[in-house]
Write an enzyme that holds these catalytic residues in place. Sequence first.
Site, short mmCIF file in Angstrom:
data_model
loop_
_atom_site.label_atom_id
_atom_site.label_comp_id
_atom_site.label_asym_id
_atom_site.label_seq_id
_atom_site.Cartn_x
_atom_site.Cartn_y
_atom_site.Cartn_z
N CYS A 3 37.63 17.96 6.32
CA CYS A 3 36.77 16.78 6.36
C CYS A 3 37.56 15.60 5.80
O CYS A 3 38.79 15.68 5.70
CB CYS A 3 35.45 17.00 5.63
SG CYS A 3 35.56 17.16 3.83
N ARG A 44 31.85 18.41 2.81
CA ARG A 44 31.64 19.29 3.97
C ARG A 44 32.62 20.44 4.05
O ARG A 44 32.22 21.60 4.23
CB ARG A 44 31.71 18.46 5.27
CG ARG A 44 30.60 17.44 5.37
CD ARG A 44 30.81 16.49 6.53
NE ARG A 44 31.95 15.61 6.25
CZ ARG A 44 32.47 14.75 7.12
NH1 ARG A 44 31.96 14.66 8.33
NH2 ARG A 44 33.49 13.98 6.79
N ASP A 78 28.57 12.99 6.99
CA ASP A 78 29.17 13.10 5.66
C ASP A 78 28.11 12.88 4.59
O ASP A 78 27.62 11.76 4.42
CB ASP A 78 30.30 12.08 5.52
CG ASP A 78 31.15 12.33 4.29
OD1 ASP A 78 30.69 13.03 3.36
OD2 ASP A 78 32.28 11.81 4.26
#
Length: 157
Positions: free
Chosen positions: A8, A14, A125
């Site tokens: 990520c 994440r 996100d």
Amino acid sequence: MIKVLFVCLGNICRSPMAEAIFRDKVEKAGLTDKITVDSAGTGGWHIGEPPHKGTRKKLQELGISSQGLKGRQMTSQDLDQFDYIIGMDESNIENINKLAEQAPKANVRRLMDYINDMPVRDIPDPFFTGNFDEVHEMIDKGTDSLLEEICREKNIN
């Protein structure tokens, strides 16, 4: 050994969540001798830091350990060392592919590409949205499909 890298932006929300959840699934399936898991970020802002408190809280709710997870930045060497490099969104994929110009062997895909009926392809996100539950649901579904595909492709039972 099959090596999976989740990627990520900063490696604190994440991708460490995906790493921990996927590792838990690999352990429960008895495949730790066949599959190894890691995570990284395309940016270097959080190198050495533990996962975001929202990620740690979600993992704790699930009974999954976040111990040992620390932010790191992806390198071009990762492209040679990992069999599967799994980005969380299109921006991550673009950044990974910039590195991949130097090492074109990498198998790079978004996690949601492993789910046929998923209309959304980018995992938002939660550093910005705050919605760790939504991210968990998407990662949970994606990692189920990813593990199934790896087992099918590599003939693992």
